[in-house]
Design an enzyme around this catalytic site. Sequence first.
Site, PDB file in Angstrom:
ATOM      1  N   HIS A   1       0.796  -1.231   0.000  1.00 16.25           N
ATOM      2  CA  HIS A   1       0.000   0.000   0.000  1.00 16.25           C
ATOM      3  C   HIS A   1       0.831   1.286   0.000  1.00 16.25           C
ATOM      4  O   HIS A   1       0.263   2.373  -0.041  1.00 16.25           O
ATOM      5  CB  HIS A   1      -0.931   0.013   1.223  1.00 16.25           C
ATOM      6  CG  HIS A   1      -0.155   0.070   2.501  1.00 16.25           C
ATOM      7  ND1 HIS A   1       0.425  -1.055   3.051  1.00 16.25           N
ATOM      8  CD2 HIS A   1       0.188   1.109   3.294  1.00 16.25           C
ATOM      9  CE1 HIS A   1       1.074  -0.700   4.145  1.00 16.25           C
ATOM     10  NE2 HIS A   1       0.949   0.605   4.317  1.00 16.25           N
TER      11      HIS A   1
ATOM     12  N   HIS B   1       1.605   6.890  -0.844  1.00 17.73           N
ATOM     13  CA  HIS B   1       0.727   6.050  -0.023  1.00 17.73           C
ATOM     14  C   HIS B   1      -0.537   5.793  -0.822  1.00 17.73           C
ATOM     15  O   HIS B   1      -1.281   6.728  -1.135  1.00 17.73           O
ATOM     16  CB  HIS B   1       0.409   6.753   1.304  1.00 17.73           C
ATOM     17  CG  HIS B   1      -0.032   5.822   2.372  1.00 17.73           C
ATOM     18  ND1 HIS B   1      -1.278   5.253   2.400  1.00 17.73           N
ATOM     19  CD2 HIS B   1       0.624   5.347   3.453  1.00 17.73           C
ATOM     20  CE1 HIS B   1      -1.369   4.471   3.464  1.00 17.73           C
ATOM     21  NE2 HIS B   1      -0.221   4.514   4.119  1.00 17.73           N
TER      22      HIS B   1
END
Length: 148
Positions: free
Chosen positions: A57, A72
């Site tokens: 992620h 992110h």
Amino acid sequence: MTTVTSPLAGTAIGLAAVPDPVFSGAMVGPGTAIDPVREPSEAVAPVDGVIVSLHPHAFVVVDGNGHGVLTHLGIDTVQLNGQGFELLVNKGDTVTRGQAVVRWNPADVEAAGKSPICPIVALEASADALSELAEGEVKAGDSLFNWA
């Protein structure tokens, strides 16, 4: 001077719009955020450098100036335990700007109840070190901000 380019296509919305106080309050560092297009895509390296942190992620690339840039992918997506993310490089790899790092689908993240908004953060930078922050529509590879 480092030019940080967008790892994703979407809309540059600024960190204040991120639905997470750690990012919206710039506690991790200044930068911006991308509300990505809702289709399968590859997040690409925003600078030339070395992958120093790599998770499904999120990833950090440190460039030749020692600037670390965090990408992110979504908010609270660590809770997905990597499901829906495919790593295309390894930690320690040298990457070039625009090289694919993670394959994912923002629509799947949204369907899982998470925000697909992607903070792009200049780690350990002061807010006044950034200039020319992008606004509005961006394509992967478009300039997001300059880091002095």
